[in-house]
Write a protein that holds these residues in place. Structure first.
Motif, PDB file in Angstrom:
ATOM      1  N   MET A   1      36.597  52.923 -80.701  1.00  0.00           N
ATOM      2  CA  MET A   1      35.401  54.308 -80.837  1.00  0.00           C
ATOM      3  C   MET A   1      35.394  55.274 -79.542  1.00  0.00           C
ATOM      4  O   MET A   1      35.677  56.312 -79.598  1.00  0.00           O
ATOM      5  CB  MET A   1      34.491  53.907 -81.653  1.00  0.00           C
ATOM      6  CG  MET A   1      33.511  54.684 -82.177  1.00  0.00           C
ATOM      7  SD  MET A   1      34.243  55.726 -84.035  1.00  0.00           S
ATOM      8  CE  MET A   1      33.324  56.664 -83.935  1.00  0.00           C
ATOM      9  N   SER A   4      38.569  57.250 -78.382  1.00  0.00           N
ATOM     10  CA  SER A   4      38.944  58.493 -79.012  1.00  0.00           C
ATOM     11  C   SER A   4      37.925  59.671 -78.821  1.00  0.00           C
ATOM     12  O   SER A   4      38.398  60.643 -78.507  1.00  0.00           O
ATOM     13  CB  SER A   4      38.509  58.030 -81.079  1.00  0.00           C
ATOM     14  OG  SER A   4      39.194  57.534 -81.461  1.00  0.00           O
ATOM     15  N   ARG A   7      39.097  60.976 -75.293  1.00  0.00           N
ATOM     16  CA  ARG A   7      40.287  62.119 -75.729  1.00  0.00           C
ATOM     17  C   ARG A   7      39.851  63.341 -76.440  1.00  0.00           C
ATOM     18  O   ARG A   7      40.227  64.999 -76.068  1.00  0.00           O
ATOM     19  CB  ARG A   7      40.904  61.471 -76.494  1.00  0.00           C
ATOM     20  CG  ARG A   7      41.887  60.028 -75.991  1.00  0.00           C
ATOM     21  CD  ARG A   7      43.159  59.635 -76.710  1.00  0.00           C
ATOM     22  NE  ARG A   7      42.705  58.682 -77.687  1.00  0.00           N
ATOM     23  CZ  ARG A   7      43.546  57.898 -78.702  1.00  0.00           C
ATOM     24  NH1 ARG A   7      44.435  58.182 -78.673  1.00  0.00           N
ATOM     25  NH2 ARG A   7      41.920  57.592 -79.004  1.00  0.00           N
ATOM     26  N   PHE A   8      38.737  63.348 -77.239  1.00  0.00           N
ATOM     27  CA  PHE A   8      38.121  64.719 -77.333  1.00  0.00           C
ATOM     28  C   PHE A   8      37.464  64.870 -76.873  1.00  0.00           C
ATOM     29  O   PHE A   8      37.350  66.423 -76.191  1.00  0.00           O
ATOM     30  CB  PHE A   8      37.342  64.267 -79.038  1.00  0.00           C
ATOM     31  CG  PHE A   8      37.658  63.948 -80.188  1.00  0.00           C
ATOM     32  CD1 PHE A   8      38.758  64.832 -80.513  1.00  0.00           C
ATOM     33  CD2 PHE A   8      37.793  62.400 -80.944  1.00  0.00           C
ATOM     34  CE1 PHE A   8      39.711  64.709 -81.934  1.00  0.00           C
ATOM     35  CE2 PHE A   8      38.266  62.956 -81.791  1.00  0.00           C
ATOM     36  CZ  PHE A   8      39.365  63.156 -82.813  1.00  0.00           C
ATOM     37  N   ARG A  58      41.672  51.206 -71.868  1.00  0.00           N
ATOM     38  CA  ARG A  58      43.056  51.596 -72.700  1.00  0.00           C
ATOM     39  C   ARG A  58      43.757  49.910 -72.026  1.00  0.00           C
ATOM     40  O   ARG A  58      44.074  48.556 -72.659  1.00  0.00           O
ATOM     41  CB  ARG A  58      43.895  52.230 -72.715  1.00  0.00           C
ATOM     42  CG  ARG A  58      44.663  51.632 -73.891  1.00  0.00           C
ATOM     43  CD  ARG A  58      46.320  53.467 -73.473  1.00  0.00           C
ATOM     44  NE  ARG A  58      45.078  53.990 -74.852  1.00  0.00           N
ATOM     45  CZ  ARG A  58      44.885  55.585 -74.347  1.00  0.00           C
ATOM     46  NH1 ARG A  58      45.925  56.359 -73.496  1.00  0.00           N
ATOM     47  NH2 ARG A  58      44.920  55.969 -74.891  1.00  0.00           N
TER      48      ARG A  58
END
Length: 75
Positions: A1, A4, A7-8, A58
């Motif tokens: 979560m 993501s 990245r946004f 990551r």
């Protein structure tokens, strides 16, 4: 979560920078160019550190998935 969301955020920073560049390209003055340079520098630094944090997270997730879970026995 969190990856993501990160990245946004990176994508949003890039779009904001592009919008500022386009707005300044219409009628640039030296003051606006200086402000754009400062904004671009700040957003670039934010983008760099956010991308670095995403890469670390990551790598940590991949490392945790490769290593078997070791459970300690309670006595």
């Amino acid at each position: 979560m969190r990856l993501s969301l990160g990245r946004f955020l990176v994508l949003g920073l890039e779009f904001q920078l592009a919008g500022d560049v386009l707005r300044t390209a219409v009628a640039p003055s030296f003051t606006e160019i200086g402000q754009l340079a400062a904004i671009a520098a700040i957003r670039t630094i934010l983008n760099f550190f956010l991308t670095w944090e995403i890469a670390q997270e990551r790598a940590e997730i991949e490392r945790d998935q490769k290593e078997p879970v070791q459970r300690t026995a309670a006595c």
